[in-house]
Design a protein around this motif. Structure first.
Motif, mmCIF file in Angstrom:
data_model
loop_
_atom_site.group_PDB
_atom_site.id
_atom_site.type_symbol
_atom_site.label_atom_id
_atom_site.label_comp_id
_atom_site.label_asym_id
_atom_site.label_seq_id
_atom_site.Cartn_x
_atom_site.Cartn_y
_atom_site.Cartn_z
ATOM 1 N N ARG A 284 0.849 -1.197 0.000
ATOM 2 C CA ARG A 284 0.000 0.000 0.000
ATOM 3 C C ARG A 284 0.881 1.243 0.000
ATOM 4 O O ARG A 284 1.805 1.352 0.782
ATOM 5 N N ILE A 285 0.575 2.155 -0.916
ATOM 6 C CA ILE A 285 1.232 3.457 -0.945
ATOM 7 C C ILE A 285 0.185 4.516 -0.627
ATOM 8 O O ILE A 285 -0.851 4.596 -1.297
ATOM 9 N N THR A 286 0.419 5.295 0.417
ATOM 10 C CA THR A 286 -0.362 6.506 0.648
ATOM 11 C C THR A 286 0.431 7.639 0.019
ATOM 12 O O THR A 286 1.463 8.062 0.552
ATOM 13 N N ALA A 287 -0.023 8.114 -1.142
ATOM 14 C CA ALA A 287 0.724 9.151 -1.851
ATOM 15 C C ALA A 287 0.621 10.494 -1.123
ATOM 16 O O ALA A 287 1.577 11.270 -1.100
ATOM 17 N N GLY A 288 -0.562 10.764 -0.537
ATOM 18 C CA GLY A 288 -0.733 11.952 0.288
ATOM 19 C C GLY A 288 -0.253 13.230 -0.376
ATOM 20 O O GLY A 288 -0.584 13.505 -1.530
ATOM 21 N N THR A 289 0.590 13.979 0.337
ATOM 22 C CA THR A 289 1.064 15.268 -0.169
ATOM 23 C C THR A 289 2.106 15.122 -1.267
ATOM 24 O O THR A 289 2.503 16.119 -1.868
ATOM 25 N N GLY A 290 2.543 13.890 -1.527
ATOM 26 C CA GLY A 290 3.414 13.674 -2.682
ATOM 27 C C GLY A 290 4.626 12.804 -2.419
ATOM 28 O O GLY A 290 5.298 12.933 -1.396
ATOM 29 N N LEU A 291 4.864 11.879 -3.338
ATOM 30 C CA LEU A 291 6.087 11.074 -3.375
ATOM 31 C C LEU A 291 6.277 10.600 -4.806
ATOM 32 O O LEU A 291 5.407 10.795 -5.663
ATOM 33 N N ALA A 292 7.409 9.971 -5.054
ATOM 34 C CA ALA A 292 7.644 9.307 -6.345
ATOM 35 C C ALA A 292 8.053 7.870 -6.051
ATOM 36 O O ALA A 292 8.693 7.593 -5.033
ATOM 37 N N HIS A 293 7.652 6.947 -6.932
ATOM 38 C CA HIS A 293 7.993 5.538 -6.706
ATOM 39 C C HIS A 293 8.271 4.845 -8.027
ATOM 40 O O HIS A 293 7.759 5.232 -9.081
ATOM 41 N N ALA A 294 9.085 3.801 -7.958
ATOM 42 C CA ALA A 294 9.379 2.942 -9.106
ATOM 43 C C ALA A 294 8.976 1.525 -8.754
ATOM 44 O O ALA A 294 9.102 1.098 -7.608
ATOM 45 N N GLU A 295 8.457 0.790 -9.743
ATOM 46 C CA GLU A 295 8.065 -0.611 -9.569
ATOM 47 C C GLU A 295 8.695 -1.397 -10.709
ATOM 48 O O GLU A 295 8.298 -1.253 -11.860
ATOM 49 N N MET A 296 9.699 -2.216 -10.371
ATOM 50 C CA MET A 296 10.475 -2.909 -11.388
ATOM 51 C C MET A 296 10.401 -4.426 -11.200
ATOM 52 O O MET A 296 10.309 -4.927 -10.077
ATOM 53 N N ASN A 297 10.462 -5.139 -12.315
ATOM 54 C CA ASN A 297 10.589 -6.594 -12.303
ATOM 55 C C ASN A 297 12.044 -6.920 -12.622
ATOM 56 O O ASN A 297 12.466 -6.867 -13.771
ATOM 57 N N ALA A 298 12.802 -7.267 -11.587
ATOM 58 C CA ALA A 298 14.236 -7.522 -11.760
ATOM 59 C C ALA A 298 14.524 -8.961 -12.152
ATOM 60 O O ALA A 298 15.679 -9.309 -12.406
ATOM 61 N N THR A 299 13.501 -9.807 -12.228
ATOM 62 C CA THR A 299 13.696 -11.222 -12.538
ATOM 63 C C THR A 299 13.659 -11.457 -14.053
ATOM 64 O O THR A 299 13.456 -10.526 -14.840
ATOM 65 N N ASP A 300 13.789 -12.710 -14.447
ATOM 66 C CA ASP A 300 13.759 -13.072 -15.868
ATOM 67 C C ASP A 300 12.367 -13.489 -16.333
ATOM 68 O O ASP A 300 12.164 -13.737 -17.523
ATOM 69 N N THR A 301 11.420 -13.607 -15.416
ATOM 70 C CA THR A 301 10.080 -14.092 -15.759
ATOM 71 C C THR A 301 9.042 -13.000 -15.552
ATOM 72 O O THR A 301 9.260 -12.065 -14.775
ATOM 73 N N PRO A 302 7.876 -13.076 -16.203
ATOM 74 C CA PRO A 302 6.862 -12.027 -16.082
ATOM 75 C C PRO A 302 6.303 -11.907 -14.662
ATOM 76 O O PRO A 302 6.229 -12.880 -13.912
ATOM 77 N N ALA B 159 0.330 12.572 5.237
ATOM 78 C CA ALA B 159 1.765 12.337 5.044
ATOM 79 C C ALA B 159 1.955 11.077 4.203
ATOM 80 O O ALA B 159 1.289 10.067 4.440
ATOM 81 N N PRO B 160 2.850 11.098 3.227
ATOM 82 C CA PRO B 160 3.102 9.890 2.430
ATOM 83 C C PRO B 160 3.611 8.746 3.314
ATOM 84 O O PRO B 160 4.365 8.972 4.266
ATOM 85 N N SER B 161 3.204 7.521 2.986
ATOM 86 C CA SER B 161 3.670 6.354 3.739
ATOM 87 C C SER B 161 3.571 5.108 2.873
ATOM 88 O O SER B 161 2.947 5.124 1.806
ATOM 89 N N TYR B 162 4.182 4.030 3.386
ATOM 90 C CA TYR B 162 4.267 2.783 2.614
ATOM 91 C C TYR B 162 4.152 1.599 3.567
ATOM 92 O O TYR B 162 4.631 1.645 4.704
ATOM 93 N N GLU B 163 3.528 0.505 3.085
ATOM 94 C CA GLU B 163 3.403 -0.709 3.874
ATOM 95 C C GLU B 163 3.346 -1.913 2.940
ATOM 96 O O GLU B 163 2.752 -1.838 1.863
#
Length: 239
Positions: free
Chosen positions: A93-111, A127-131
């Motif tokens: 869960r990302i609470t974007a709130g007042t603002g953040l930036a995020h990346a979501e990458m697949n570092a493996t060889d499979t989908p 406030a932005p937060s993550y869980e």
């Protein structure tokens, strides 16, 4: 009232050699003024990310973003100091709130296959937060399992700043679950695989069902099925 939207009516974003995305509501290059949101649900994306690729850092604000990992692994990185791996059966869960930036990458060889769910928050200026949690999406069968919720009485799941609850269900053929709702609530169902029968309607793989002004949904699997169910306020706050 029940509205069935078949898989063929999903918007398939222009596929690339690394990404395939189906948007169930208006998002990015898909613009439909009649499909901007469904209650507090702002976006629901069914996404497959090929190996060694992913989303570079992107800014977000005033949104609750829940990601369910259905296959593979996702590497999360954000500007408030969170970094880590989210694997099959996990949710974040990302609470974007007042603002953040995020990346979501697949570092493996499979989908990697994910559902990404955007909920409008109950209030702005958070406030932005993550869980991240191992919510064991593919563990328990034949009951609705809460994965993320704004109801603090529900424990051991992701907390979202929205009066919404996201449920997961692995339903064996011929088994039934019953979901009680209220006319002031909306219910959204999306089927990952299999076939279910809901209050007289057949809902198959990649179909979605949107329910308004209902009291009870009787959900029976006519074949082994996996689906997500969202319990949503019909009128989200601040929007």
């Amino acid at each position: 009232m029940l509205k069935l939207i078949p898989a063929t009516d999903r918007y398939h974003a222009s596929p690339t050699n690394w990404l395939s995305s189906y948007y169930l509501l208006s998002f990015a290059d898909y613009n439909d003024p009649d499909n901007e949101h469904f209650g507090a649900l702002r976006a629901f994306n069914d996404v497959t990310i090929q190996g060694k690729s992913g989303y570079p850092q992107q800014p977000r604000s005033e949104m609750e973003i829940v990601t369910l990992v259905l296959e593979g692994e996702l590497q999360h990185d954000d500007t408030i100091g969170n970094r880590g791996s989210v694997s099959k059966g996990d949710a974040q869960r990302i609470t974007a709130g007042t603002g953040l930036a995020h990346a979501e990458m697949n570092a493996t060889d499979t989908p990697t296959h994910i559902f990404q769910i955007w909920l409008m928050p109950g209030q702005k200026g958070l406030a932005p937060s993550y869980e991240r949690k191992d919510v064991k999406l593919f563990g328990t069968s034949n009951e609705l399992i809460p994965v993320a919720s704004g109801q603090k009485v529900l424990e051991d799941l992701l907390y979202v700043n929205s009066n919404s609850t996201i449920y997961w269900c692995n339903l064996d053929a011929e088994q039934t679950v019953r979901f009680k709702t209220f006319p002031i609530r909306n219910t959204f169902i999306y089927v990952l695989e299999g076939q279910i029968f809901v209050n007289g309607l057949d809902v198959g793989t990649s179909d979605q069902l949107r329910a308004t002004n209902e009291h009870v949904l009787e959900i029976q699997a006519t074949a082994d099925a996996r689906f997500v169910l969202l319990d949503l306020p019909a009128t989200p706050a601040n929007y």
